[in-house]
Each structure stands twice: as C-alpha cells, then as structure tokens.
Scaffold this active site. Sequence first.
Site, mmCIF file in Angstrom:
data_model
loop_
_atom_site.group_PDB
_atom_site.id
_atom_site.type_symbol
_atom_site.label_atom_id
_atom_site.label_comp_id
_atom_site.label_asym_id
_atom_site.label_seq_id
_atom_site.Cartn_x
_atom_site.Cartn_y
_atom_site.Cartn_z
ATOM 1 N N PRO A 76 8.683 -18.943 -26.305
ATOM 2 C CG PRO A 76 6.874 -17.676 -26.353
ATOM 3 C CD PRO A 76 8.321 -17.619 -26.104
ATOM 4 C CD GLU A 103 4.373 -8.428 -29.340
ATOM 5 O OE1 GLU A 103 3.845 -9.092 -30.302
ATOM 6 O OE2 GLU A 103 3.825 -8.320 -28.253
ATOM 7 N NE ARG A 141 12.427 -31.686 -7.197
ATOM 8 C CZ ARG A 141 12.464 -32.906 -7.965
ATOM 9 N NH1 ARG A 141 12.679 -32.852 -9.163
ATOM 10 N NH2 ARG A 141 12.171 -34.098 -7.396
ATOM 11 C CG ASP A 156 9.785 -36.279 -6.665
ATOM 12 O OD1 ASP A 156 8.698 -36.433 -6.269
ATOM 13 O OD2 ASP A 156 10.732 -35.551 -6.340
HETATM 14 CL CL1 6GU Z 1 10.237 -19.796 -21.959
HETATM 15 N N1 6GU Z 1 8.880 -17.733 -22.396
HETATM 16 C C1 6GU Z 1 7.710 -17.028 -22.509
HETATM 17 N N2 6GU Z 1 7.680 -15.762 -22.671
HETATM 18 N N3 6GU Z 1 6.673 -17.507 -22.934
HETATM 19 C C2 6GU Z 1 6.551 -19.122 -22.692
HETATM 20 C C3 6GU Z 1 7.939 -19.624 -22.354
HETATM 21 C C4 6GU Z 1 9.054 -19.159 -22.269
HETATM 22 N N4 6GU Z 1 7.651 -21.100 -22.223
HETATM 23 C C5 6GU Z 1 6.248 -21.062 -22.414
HETATM 24 N N5 6GU Z 1 5.721 -19.825 -22.917
#
Ligand code: 6GU
Length: 234
Positions: A76, A103, A141, A156
């Site tokens: 994230p 974590e 794709r 698209d």
């Molecule tokens: Cl790539 N991994 C995780 N654990 N959470 C996420 C993500 C990735 N992308 C958005 N949230």
Amino acid sequence: MFSGFLAAGILEKAAAKGVLDIRVHDLRDWTDGKHRQVDDRPFGGGEGMVLMPGPIFKAVEAVRAETEAPVVLLSPQGRMFDTETARAWAVCRQVILICGRYEGVDERVGRHLADAEVSIGDYVLTGGEPAAMVVVDAVARFVPGVVGKAASVAHDSFAEGLLDCPHYTRPRVFRGHAVPEVLFSGDHARIGRWRRRQALAKTAALRPDLIGARPLSAADRSLLDEIRKERKEP
Ligand code: 6GU
C-alpha cells in the site's frame, strides 16, 4: 488463492495457447529450519510480524530467468499502478511480483531488491495476493494474443485516457428504459461522435482529473465546451 483465478476465463486460455505463463511460488520454499519461518517480530517493537528479507531475496534470485525482469513489490506504500505501467510490463519477457503480508515487508526488500513498489489503490488489503491478481490481469490484457480482439483493448476505459462510452444490447426497451435512438441510425460517423461525447461527458462528471491529464483534440475540446454549456458550468 491463485488457482481459481488462473484456471478460468481469458487467462486460462492464454496459458493454454502458450502466450502467458504465470507461476506462483511459496516463500517458505526458501526458508531453513523445520518451521519454514518467513516472518519475525519488528525491531524496535510494535504490533504484528514483518516478512524477513532472506527468503524473498533467495526466491527472487531463484525464479529470475531474465536479468532485466522488473522486480515489483506490491504494497500500500507503493506508487499507484495504472494503465501505462500495465502496458510497459506487458512487453517484458518476465515480471516478478512480490506479495507483501502481515504488518509489512523488511525495508531492504523495497530498497535493494525491488525495482518498483506498487499499490493498486488507497485502501489496505490483508496481503498483496489480490493486488498481484489485479496486476497480472491488467498486464495480461496488453500481451499480444491474450485478448481476442486487439481493438477491444485499444478502446477500453483509460486506453485513450477517458472512461469508456456506454454499451447497449437487446432488448431495445428494458423495464421502460430505451436504448438511445442514435444507435439504430446506421450512421456510423454519427454513432462514433455520440460515443466520444458520452465518454467525454462521463469522464468530465466522474473523473475530471483524467480530462486535465492529457492534451485533447480540437474536436474533443468543442464537444467538452458543449457538454459544459449544457451542464451550465464555466
Ligand atoms: Cl499492493 N498490497 C496491500 N497489502 N494492500 C494494498 C495494496 C497492495 N494496494 C492497495 N492496498
């Protein structure tokens, strides 16, 4: 988690044709000791467990078949994954995706092993696996031979930097909601202009950030002016 995803639909057909080869590896195969431990407690204290660098480095070094294969850490904290990135990776002979878990992942993976750290959106998943499936699907794709008609990829959403236009099929009237008349006109130039206008109007309403992101043709700009006047906006 991956078996259902890879065993159905377009990706399964692409794999059967030999245009795509997705392999899933278990980090525990690169651990020592009978517990096959991949994680440990964070230095400095705190909640949860952190994936150790050792098994991840060993796994990547073992599966890497192309020296230039991009190594991607899914997390994230990453840069936002988008259609440009999907296109770029589709021409690589190999891409290695690392799924984060728990974590977090020891920082040395992102700094000294991965070439890119990528997120699929502003929300937190329990692990990188669903994100890896999203990335695999979006990249696949753009791999020649995966999607039957190259034209369907070209038009698209996002392919031209805009949301897609609406699509309709039978019945002509569904629960009182009729299909726009223009689609029965047989005038393909007019239908093309209508679709472009719909795509521009939808994008301007829902994703104005995309409108500013790339230059528009003179025809698009005048369509947008019309749309804005109708919506009584400056
Ligand atoms: Cl790539 N991994 C995780 N654990 N959470 C996420 C993500 C990735 N992308 C958005 N949230």
